[in-house]
Design a protein around this motif. Sequence first.
Motif, PDB file in Angstrom:
ATOM      1  N   ALA A 836       0.843  -1.206   0.000  1.00 46.07           N
ATOM      2  CA  ALA A 836       0.000   0.000   0.000  1.00 46.07           C
ATOM      3  C   ALA A 836       0.874   1.251   0.000  1.00 46.07           C
ATOM      4  CB  ALA A 836      -0.980  -0.012   1.175  1.00 46.07           C
ATOM      5  N   ARG A 837       0.327   2.371   0.465  1.00 47.14           N
ATOM      6  CA  ARG A 837       1.053   3.648   0.417  1.00 47.14           C
ATOM      7  C   ARG A 837       1.732   3.928   1.756  1.00 47.14           C
ATOM      8  NH1 ARG A 837      -3.260   4.076  -2.882  1.00 47.14           N
ATOM      9  NH2 ARG A 837      -2.953   5.111  -4.877  1.00 47.14           N
ATOM     10  N   PRO A 838       2.814   4.688   1.733  1.00 48.36           N
ATOM     11  CA  PRO A 838       3.502   4.996   2.987  1.00 48.36           C
ATOM     12  C   PRO A 838       2.664   5.934   3.856  1.00 48.36           C
ATOM     13  CG  PRO A 838       4.902   5.464   1.065  1.00 48.36           C
ATOM     14  CD  PRO A 838       3.512   5.251   0.560  1.00 48.36           C
ATOM     15  N   ASN A 839       2.894   5.852   5.133  1.00 44.22           N
ATOM     16  CA  ASN A 839       2.351   6.834   6.073  1.00 44.22           C
ATOM     17  C   ASN A 839       3.399   7.935   6.176  1.00 44.22           C
ATOM     18  OD1 ASN A 839       1.683   8.341   8.398  1.00 44.22           O
ATOM     19  ND2 ASN A 839       0.591   6.597   9.276  1.00 44.22           N
ATOM     20  N   TRP A 840       3.208   9.009   5.419  1.00 46.45           N
ATOM     21  CA  TRP A 840       4.255  10.027   5.300  1.00 46.45           C
ATOM     22  C   TRP A 840       4.508  10.741   6.620  1.00 46.45           C
ATOM     23  CZ3 TRP A 840       7.195   9.161   1.515  1.00 46.45           C
ATOM     24  CH2 TRP A 840       6.705   8.693   0.297  1.00 46.45           C
ATOM     25  N   ARG A 841       3.503  10.835   7.453  1.00 47.59           N
ATOM     26  CA  ARG A 841       3.723  11.465   8.749  1.00 47.59           C
ATOM     27  C   ARG A 841       4.712  10.647   9.575  1.00 47.59           C
ATOM     28  NH1 ARG A 841       1.755  11.088  13.728  1.00 47.59           N
ATOM     29  NH2 ARG A 841       0.244   9.504  13.139  1.00 47.59           N
ATOM     30  N   ASN A 842       4.595   9.309   9.516  1.00 48.70           N
ATOM     31  CA  ASN A 842       5.539   8.451  10.231  1.00 48.70           C
ATOM     32  C   ASN A 842       6.941   8.563   9.648  1.00 48.70           C
ATOM     33  OD1 ASN A 842       3.679   7.564  12.037  1.00 48.70           O
ATOM     34  ND2 ASN A 842       3.350   5.569  11.095  1.00 48.70           N
ATOM     35  N   VAL A 843       7.015   8.713   8.336  1.00 41.05           N
ATOM     36  CA  VAL A 843       8.324   8.843   7.679  1.00 41.05           C
ATOM     37  C   VAL A 843       9.044  10.089   8.181  1.00 41.05           C
ATOM     38  CG1 VAL A 843       9.471   9.274   5.470  1.00 41.05           C
ATOM     39  CG2 VAL A 843       7.646   7.550   5.619  1.00 41.05           C
ATOM     40  N   PHE A 844       8.338  11.219   8.201  1.00 43.37           N
ATOM     41  CA  PHE A 844       8.950  12.461   8.657  1.00 43.37           C
ATOM     42  C   PHE A 844       9.225  12.406  10.163  1.00 43.37           C
ATOM     43  CE2 PHE A 844       7.553  13.979   4.584  1.00 43.37           C
ATOM     44  CZ  PHE A 844       8.414  15.008   4.274  1.00 43.37           C
ATOM     45  N   LYS A 845       8.316  11.772  10.900  1.00 41.99           N
ATOM     46  CA  LYS A 845       8.512  11.654  12.348  1.00 41.99           C
ATOM     47  C   LYS A 845       9.791  10.870  12.647  1.00 41.99           C
ATOM     48  CE  LYS A 845       4.995  10.326  14.914  1.00 41.99           C
ATOM     49  NZ  LYS A 845       4.026   9.404  15.570  1.00 41.99           N
ATOM     50  N   HIS A 846       9.982   9.778  11.924  1.00 42.86           N
ATOM     51  CA  HIS A 846      11.178   8.949  12.124  1.00 42.86           C
ATOM     52  C   HIS A 846      12.441   9.750  11.832  1.00 42.86           C
ATOM     53  CE1 HIS A 846      13.914   5.621  12.021  1.00 42.86           C
ATOM     54  NE2 HIS A 846      14.147   5.773  10.746  1.00 42.86           N
ATOM     55  N   ALA A 847      12.447  10.497  10.732  1.00 45.63           N
ATOM     56  CA  ALA A 847      13.627  11.297  10.378  1.00 45.63           C
ATOM     57  C   ALA A 847      13.879  12.399  11.394  1.00 45.63           C
ATOM     58  CB  ALA A 847      13.445  11.893   8.982  1.00 45.63           C
ATOM     59  N   ALA A 848      12.794  13.022  11.885  1.00 48.92           N
ATOM     60  CA  ALA A 848      12.944  14.111  12.845  1.00 48.92           C
ATOM     61  C   ALA A 848      13.525  13.619  14.166  1.00 48.92           C
ATOM     62  CB  ALA A 848      11.599  14.793  13.077  1.00 48.92           C
ATOM     63  N   LEU A 849      13.064  12.463  14.636  1.00 46.85           N
ATOM     64  CA  LEU A 849      13.549  11.942  15.910  1.00 46.85           C
ATOM     65  C   LEU A 849      14.920  11.295  15.785  1.00 46.85           C
ATOM     66  CD1 LEU A 849      10.226  10.377  17.253  1.00 46.85           C
ATOM     67  CD2 LEU A 849      11.285  12.526  17.929  1.00 46.85           C
ATOM     68  N   LYS A 850      15.221  10.798  14.614  1.00 43.82           N
ATOM     69  CA  LYS A 850      16.515  10.148  14.390  1.00 43.82           C
ATOM     70  C   LYS A 850      17.628  11.168  14.180  1.00 43.82           C
ATOM     71  CE  LYS A 850      18.668   6.156  13.691  1.00 43.82           C
ATOM     72  NZ  LYS A 850      18.708   5.094  14.703  1.00 43.82           N
ATOM     73  N   HIS A 851      17.289  12.348  13.659  1.00 48.50           N
ATOM     74  CA  HIS A 851      18.309  13.348  13.331  1.00 48.50           C
ATOM     75  C   HIS A 851      17.944  14.703  13.940  1.00 48.50           C
ATOM     76  CE1 HIS A 851      20.003  10.458  10.483  1.00 48.50           C
ATOM     77  NE2 HIS A 851      18.774  10.267  10.050  1.00 48.50           N
ATOM     78  N   PRO A 852      17.968  14.824  15.245  1.00 45.26           N
ATOM     79  CA  PRO A 852      17.662  16.122  15.863  1.00 45.26           C
ATOM     80  C   PRO A 852      18.729  17.149  15.535  1.00 45.26           C
ATOM     81  CG  PRO A 852      18.495  14.563  17.495  1.00 45.26           C
ATOM     82  CD  PRO A 852      18.294  13.784  16.231  1.00 45.26           C
ATOM     83  N   ASP A 853      18.300  18.395  15.424  1.00 43.94           N
ATOM     84  CA  ASP A 853      19.202  19.532  15.161  1.00 43.94           C
ATOM     85  C   ASP A 853      19.927  19.415  13.824  1.00 43.94           C
ATOM     86  OD1 ASP A 853      18.626  20.655  17.729  1.00 43.94           O
ATOM     87  OD2 ASP A 853      20.016  19.198  18.604  1.00 43.94           O
ATOM     88  N   LYS A 854      19.382  18.624  12.905  1.00 40.64           N
ATOM     89  CA  LYS A 854      19.974  18.484  11.574  1.00 40.64           C
ATOM     90  C   LYS A 854      19.064  19.136  10.547  1.00 40.64           C
ATOM     91  CE  LYS A 854      23.560  15.802  12.571  1.00 40.64           C
ATOM     92  NZ  LYS A 854      24.952  16.211  12.309  1.00 40.64           N
ATOM     93  N   ARG A 855      19.648  19.430   9.370  1.00 39.22           N
ATOM     94  CA  ARG A 855      18.870  19.948   8.242  1.00 39.22           C
ATOM     95  C   ARG A 855      18.755  18.827   7.212  1.00 39.22           C
ATOM     96  NH1 ARG A 855      16.914  24.696   6.700  1.00 39.22           N
ATOM     97  NH2 ARG A 855      17.871  25.712   8.507  1.00 39.22           N
ATOM     98  N   VAL A 856      17.539  18.410   6.951  1.00 43.89           N
ATOM     99  CA  VAL A 856      17.272  17.284   6.053  1.00 43.89           C
ATOM    100  C   VAL A 856      16.817  17.811   4.703  1.00 43.89           C
ATOM    101  CG1 VAL A 856      15.904  15.192   5.709  1.00 43.89           C
ATOM    102  CG2 VAL A 856      16.634  15.835   8.016  1.00 43.89           C
ATOM    103  N   GLY A 857      17.450  17.359   3.643  1.00 49.95           N
ATOM    104  CA  GLY A 857      17.033  17.722   2.294  1.00 49.95           C
ATOM    105  C   GLY A 857      15.984  16.758   1.784  1.00 49.95           C
ATOM    106  N   VAL A 858      14.762  17.243   1.568  1.00 50.28           N
ATOM    107  CA  VAL A 858      13.668  16.411   1.048  1.00 50.28           C
ATOM    108  C   VAL A 858      13.569  16.662  -0.455  1.00 50.28           C
ATOM    109  CG1 VAL A 858      11.223  15.841   1.233  1.00 50.28           C
ATOM    110  CG2 VAL A 858      12.469  16.648   3.247  1.00 50.28           C
TER     111      VAL A 858
END
Length: 892
Positions: A836-858
């Motif tokens: 099925a389709r990704p849960n994009w909120r979970n995707v961003f949540k995972h990146a945010a918690l995994k990389h605090p104080d970082k700048r992520v290029g989407v």
Amino acid sequence: MEIQHNQQEAWSETESEGSRRGNRVGFSGPISGPLSGPILSHKRTGSKNMSARFKDDDGEMVEITLDVRDDTVSVQNIRGGDSETALLASRLEMRPSSFSARLRQVSQEFKRMTSFSAFDKVDRTKSGAARALKGLKFMTKSAGTEGWVQVEKRFDELAVDGKLPKTRFSQCIGMNESKDFAGELFDALARRRGIRSASISKDELREFWEQITDQSFDSRLQTFFDMVDKDADGRITEEEVKEIIALSASANKLSKIQERVEEYAALIMEELDPSNLGYIELYNLETLLLQAPAQSTHINTDSRVLSQMLSQKLVPTKEHNPIKRLCQALTYFIQDNWKRIWVLVLWLSICAALFTWKFMQYKNRAVFDVMGYCVTTAKGGAETLKFNMALILFPVCRNTITWLRSRTKLGMVVPFDDNINFHKVVAFGIAIGVGLHVISHLTCDFPRLLHATDAEYVPMKPFFGDDRPNNYWWFVKGTEGWTGVVMVVLMAIAFVLATPWFRRNRLNLPKPLKKLTGFNAFWYSHHLFIIVYVLLIIHGYFLYLSKKWYKKTTWMYLAVPMILYGGERLIRAFRSGYKSVRIQKVAVYPGNVLALQVSKPQGFKYTSGQYIFVNCSDISPFEWHPFSITSAPGDDYISVHIRTLGDWTSQLKAIFAKACQPSTDDQSGLLRADMLPGSSKPPRMPRLRIDGPYGAPAQDYKNYEVLLLVGLGIGATPLISILKDVLNNIKNQQDLEEGEVESGIKNSKKKSPFATKRAYFYWVTREQGSFEWFKGVMNEVAENDKEGVIELHNYCTSVYEEGDARSALITMLQSLQHAKSGVDVVSETRVKTHFARPNWRNVFKHAALKHPDKRVGVFYCGAHGLVGELKKFSLDFSRKTSTKFDFHKENF
């Protein structure tokens, strides 16, 4: 989720029956507290039954109970919550080291079991039970969640003589997309009740409905087993396994699984029938389901991050004060769009200043007494028109823009990625200028001139002659008139054919008119601008009201832009002339994707994410079409993947199909040609020329340590190049370090380390065959990325979401095959496919918690429909967390 803070109320210690038998201690508390750290690492004889309670977004209580033993942590029970809660809770489990080990344990358990009392065979109070209880659902979000009232209503509409035919059963229960699956479900439910008729009454339908919507896992498992066990003997043979695999594969549009039904049926029988009895029973199926690992998100992270993901929804709080909310929204808008805003403000200011200047100039001239404000408006519009006709060429000077964004710092303040959008905005400004100029002339000042008295006409004689014009034809037949009319017609044609409805063939037109639309019509009509610019210069020279050369400013506006654009076209023509490339490999993959691998011209340098223009003289010597580069800068070739959607790409595929031979069994692609050295008789290939490379949003990936790459279908092409570049840099770094270790000498002049430290790639595609496109890249990343820098996530949207009974067997089969061979049954790569389709909120949540104080290029490339959602999450999580997400898009 909001953690309950009342410690006295939340924490409790109780002695359970299990604790009396085996030193079990039960208590409950905040999951982000004790659970996240010491408890998971704490080892002691016996076990702990640990529970955490918290509130979800709706204010309902959710309780997760874990069973902590010496070497395992398992989910015992989940009360309340949604599928996300169950999934994240399951990731807190600690299990044996590998899935193969678990399968061996399952096989040993099978040998120990001798009777058929299925529901007593497996301890479903541990481990996978929490997920299983949410699985095997026949009625999910995509099928009939309305309830019995809606089903009864549809029965009344579909029934024939008070009976519902089997052929209409799927429509009645809301399973329209899976008619074959619904038919098998109908047969299974009918067999259980001894119904032999091909139609059922409303009461029988009510019984069917109650069973398939039963929340009991035992009931759902029995229903699924009945679907497979067609002779109702309580045993499933290999032939019956083949049938249900084929049925599940068909329901999920997995053609490749259908082709290998026998192989996969043998795999299931091998695992579930170790004694070679020739059949499997219900408890075998149940054990496989309970032991299958969760596979929807594959989040690999530590317990601290997982507990944060459970305890935080990370949804921005809503401001109740409307004034503050408006100010906040305005502030966010300016922060997100300040580059576009200042460019548009500057452009509008220049247009307004030019209009005002010309307006005031003519207001002080004698013609104003005759023509009034009509002439001032016409001349003001003409001045903005000249400026915009000059400006509109800059956004399409691709070499200039590529150089500016790559070699200068202007990209920090100028949104070069929006060059085509700005081109469209300027085109809209041209349309307004043309409207003001033409309408004011034709409907206002010309009629006033025609009806002027002899005394009023005297000041006009130097401009229109001694004889006053007597009708409109006098204006039209003059050089000023006919050039203006022709320009308006040509510009209208180009403007209309450039709109999405015509350019993308979205209108249902008759066949003769259909040929006049599409990309070719847009491309050729846009090149009418050459005639328009010539006529504009002529029109600007033969003016009615200006006779001195230095007041005829049209050529002054156009000189520099036309020289710049002309130089660009000459460079392209010269460069493409010597960049005729040799074709090395051709393949056509499922989904009508043509892959071309060509030689790299000498001196051709590019950055991952950029694109090139391709020309095939066998189709047209004039047409050039842009395609993203899928090879990496370090490769000794250039590759592109072209989806055949339009007329030009369809012709390109047809030409190569004639030149290529069908693929063999060990080769991928429907047709294939490898131009290897020394081949006896290489086929005659069409002549291709390339032009580029040109800048694109994706090329800015080098500015970020963390990348979040999202590709939709064929939109994955520029992102694949980025993945290969990251992988090549990983290999180079490893080779460099190994060389230093062997030589014992540290190279002080080595290249600076590659900026990207982590990359997440999410590829969402509709068809299973699409995974063929980049199969080699996926396997290469999985084999060579030893440090886990790149995290790959493939999503196949044709497969029903996890928990749906229609995909349950595919999930089981996927787990078995991946555990045995390390290859996924859907993608046929080493990367496991999500459904099925990704849960994009979970995707961003995972990146945010995994990389605090970082700048992520989407970086997103694909259809426009997903842009809004990804941009929204990028902004929301940038404001809610310490992680900042910079969103870049490239859609077609």
